[in-house]
Design a protein around this motif. Structure first.
Motif, PDB file in Angstrom:
ATOM      1  N   SER A 179      -9.710  16.492   5.619  1.00 27.81           N
ATOM      2  CA  SER A 179      -9.424  17.663   6.449  1.00 27.81           C
ATOM      3  C   SER A 179      -8.100  17.468   7.184  1.00 27.81           C
ATOM      4  CB  SER A 179     -10.554  17.878   7.458  1.00 27.81           C
ATOM      5  OG  SER A 179     -10.656  16.751   8.306  1.00 27.81           O
ATOM      6  N   ILE A 180      -7.345  16.455   6.786  1.00 23.80           N
ATOM      7  CA  ILE A 180      -6.061  16.119   7.412  1.00 23.80           C
ATOM      8  C   ILE A 180      -4.923  16.616   6.534  1.00 23.80           C
ATOM      9  CG2 ILE A 180      -4.592  14.189   8.116  1.00 23.80           C
ATOM     10  CD1 ILE A 180      -7.166  12.591   8.626  1.00 23.80           C
ATOM     11  N   GLU A 181      -3.888  17.150   7.176  1.00 20.50           N
ATOM     12  CA  GLU A 181      -2.733  17.637   6.423  1.00 20.50           C
ATOM     13  C   GLU A 181      -1.473  16.807   6.674  1.00 20.50           C
ATOM     14  OE1 GLU A 181      -2.781  22.189   5.710  1.00 20.50           O
ATOM     15  OE2 GLU A 181      -3.451  21.875   7.775  1.00 20.50           O
ATOM     16  N   ASP A 182      -1.493  15.971   7.685  1.00 15.42           N
ATOM     17  CA  ASP A 182      -0.328  15.158   8.034  1.00 15.42           C
ATOM     18  C   ASP A 182      -0.484  13.750   7.449  1.00 15.42           C
ATOM     19  OD1 ASP A 182       2.122  14.626   9.724  1.00 15.42           O
ATOM     20  OD2 ASP A 182       0.725  13.144  10.560  1.00 15.42           O
ATOM     21  N   ILE A 183       0.529  13.275   6.734  1.00 22.26           N
ATOM     22  CA  ILE A 183       0.459  11.979   6.064  1.00 22.26           C
ATOM     23  C   ILE A 183       0.266  10.834   7.061  1.00 22.26           C
ATOM     24  CG2 ILE A 183       2.967  11.675   5.979  1.00 22.26           C
ATOM     25  CD1 ILE A 183       0.532  10.528   3.247  1.00 22.26           C
ATOM     26  N   ARG A 202       0.848  -1.190   0.000  1.00 18.59           N
ATOM     27  CA  ARG A 202       0.000   0.000   0.000  1.00 18.59           C
ATOM     28  C   ARG A 202       0.881   1.236   0.000  1.00 18.59           C
ATOM     29  NH1 ARG A 202      -2.769  -2.997   3.926  1.00 18.59           N
ATOM     30  NH2 ARG A 202      -4.725  -3.817   3.125  1.00 18.59           N
ATOM     31  N   GLU A 203       0.545   2.158  -0.869  1.00 15.50           N
ATOM     32  CA  GLU A 203       1.258   3.431  -0.923  1.00 15.50           C
ATOM     33  C   GLU A 203       0.247   4.540  -0.648  1.00 15.50           C
ATOM     34  OE1 GLU A 203       4.354   3.475  -4.319  1.00 15.50           O
ATOM     35  OE2 GLU A 203       2.751   2.097  -4.954  1.00 15.50           O
ATOM     36  N   TYR A 204       0.633   5.477   0.202  1.00 19.10           N
ATOM     37  CA  TYR A 204      -0.247   6.572   0.604  1.00 19.10           C
ATOM     38  C   TYR A 204       0.318   7.890   0.087  1.00 19.10           C
ATOM     39  CZ  TYR A 204      -2.114   3.100   3.810  1.00 19.10           C
ATOM     40  OH  TYR A 204      -2.679   1.960   4.341  1.00 19.10           O
ATOM     41  N   PHE A 205      -0.560   8.700  -0.480  1.00 21.29           N
ATOM     42  CA  PHE A 205      -0.172  10.000  -1.011  1.00 21.29           C
ATOM     43  C   PHE A 205      -1.143  11.051  -0.473  1.00 21.29           C
ATOM     44  CE2 PHE A 205       0.860   6.680  -4.011  1.00 21.29           C
ATOM     45  CZ  PHE A 205       2.186   6.927  -4.316  1.00 21.29           C
ATOM     46  N   LEU A 206      -0.618  12.217  -0.131  1.00 18.01           N
ATOM     47  CA  LEU A 206      -1.453  13.295   0.390  1.00 18.01           C
ATOM     48  C   LEU A 206      -0.940  14.618  -0.161  1.00 18.01           C
ATOM     49  CD1 LEU A 206      -3.830  13.697   2.426  1.00 18.01           C
ATOM     50  CD2 LEU A 206      -2.092  14.245   4.127  1.00 18.01           C
ATOM     51  N   SER A 207      -1.862  15.406  -0.716  1.00 22.25           N
ATOM     52  CA  SER A 207      -1.490  16.715  -1.263  1.00 22.25           C
ATOM     53  C   SER A 207      -2.369  17.790  -0.634  1.00 22.25           C
ATOM     54  CB  SER A 207      -1.674  16.730  -2.778  1.00 22.25           C
ATOM     55  OG  SER A 207      -1.453  18.042  -3.266  1.00 22.25           O
ATOM     56  N   SER A 208      -1.728  18.806  -0.108  1.00 19.17           N
ATOM     57  CA  SER A 208      -2.477  19.928   0.466  1.00 19.17           C
ATOM     58  C   SER A 208      -2.663  21.051  -0.549  1.00 19.17           C
ATOM     59  CB  SER A 208      -1.786  20.444   1.725  1.00 19.17           C
ATOM     60  OG  SER A 208      -0.469  20.828   1.423  1.00 19.17           O
ATOM     61  N   LEU A 262     -11.928  21.517   4.172  1.00 18.31           N
ATOM     62  CA  LEU A 262     -11.140  20.823   3.156  1.00 18.31           C
ATOM     63  C   LEU A 262      -9.699  21.325   3.198  1.00 18.31           C
ATOM     64  CD1 LEU A 262     -10.802  18.975   0.683  1.00 18.31           C
ATOM     65  CD2 LEU A 262     -11.493  20.904  -0.729  1.00 18.31           C
ATOM     66  N   LYS A 263      -8.771  20.390   3.414  1.00 19.96           N
ATOM     67  CA  LYS A 263      -7.364  20.773   3.487  1.00 19.96           C
ATOM     68  C   LYS A 263      -6.468  19.955   2.572  1.00 19.96           C
ATOM     69  CE  LYS A 263      -7.700  22.490   8.166  1.00 19.96           C
ATOM     70  NZ  LYS A 263      -7.470  22.215   9.564  1.00 19.96           N
ATOM     71  N   SER A 264      -6.965  18.809   2.094  1.00 17.94           N
ATOM     72  CA  SER A 264      -6.086  17.979   1.270  1.00 17.94           C
ATOM     73  C   SER A 264      -6.870  16.957   0.457  1.00 17.94           C
ATOM     74  CB  SER A 264      -5.069  17.244   2.154  1.00 17.94           C
ATOM     75  OG  SER A 264      -5.742  16.350   3.022  1.00 17.94           O
ATOM     76  N   PHE A 265      -6.140  16.370  -0.489  1.00 17.59           N
ATOM     77  CA  PHE A 265      -6.638  15.229  -1.250  1.00 17.59           C
ATOM     78  C   PHE A 265      -5.665  14.089  -1.009  1.00 17.59           C
ATOM     79  CE2 PHE A 265      -8.357  18.819  -3.585  1.00 17.59           C
ATOM     80  CZ  PHE A 265      -9.673  18.435  -3.728  1.00 17.59           C
ATOM     81  N   GLY A 266      -6.218  12.910  -0.797  1.00 19.66           N
ATOM     82  CA  GLY A 266      -5.370  11.757  -0.556  1.00 19.66           C
ATOM     83  C   GLY A 266      -5.661  10.646  -1.542  1.00 19.66           C
TER      84      GLY A 266
END
Length: 138
Positions: free
Chosen positions: A53-57, A7-13, A27-31
């Motif tokens: 609404s999360i900004e920390d990976i 599993r790979e996780y990606f998060l963009s703010s 709304l703070k990010s897309f994952g």
């Protein structure tokens, strides 16, 4: 051959490009989660996208994994109590409608506190009209 999962996780703010971001409170990010499974020489991939609404990976990873733990527990319970996996209904929307009704019944039985197990509550609902009424409408 053993099954291998990755599993790979990606998060963009970076949400400025999203035209409707003012319609989503907090709304703070897309994952995205990319799941790759390798089994019997074949590789399968799936991507799931999230509005967050999360900004920390690390928080994002925890939130996604917690969500799927809850979801998997629900599906396991539905299979044990209602034998969901054995359902032979395949016609149009009928299977989806029955699944929705099972979830409603499951939630109502969980909410009804009388000290009985969910399996016992299901049996009592089957045979006792007044018990079924109390579970559904109390």
């Amino acid at each position: 051959m053993a099954e291998k999962k990755k599993r790979e996780y990606f998060l963009s703010s970076n949400i400025n490009w999203f035209a409707d971001n003012n319609k989503w409170a907090n709304l703070k990010s897309f994952g995205m989660v990319k799941s790759t499974v390798r089994c019997k020489g074949k590789q399968y991939s799936e991507k799931r996208y999230f509005i967050s609404s999360i900004e920390d990976i690390n928080e994002f990873v925890t939130a996604v994994r917690t969500h799927w733990t809850i979801e998997n527990t629900l599906h396991w319970s539905l299979d044990v109590i209602f034998r969901d996996d054995e359902c032979q209904i395949r016609e149009k929307n009928t299977a989806e409608n029955i699944a929705i009704l099972r979830r409603i019944c499951f939630n109502r039985m969980k909410m009804y506190q009388n000290g009985k197990t969910l399996k016992r509550k299901k049996m009592l609902c089957t045979f006792d009209d007044s018990f079924r009424f109390n579970v559904l409408f109390s």
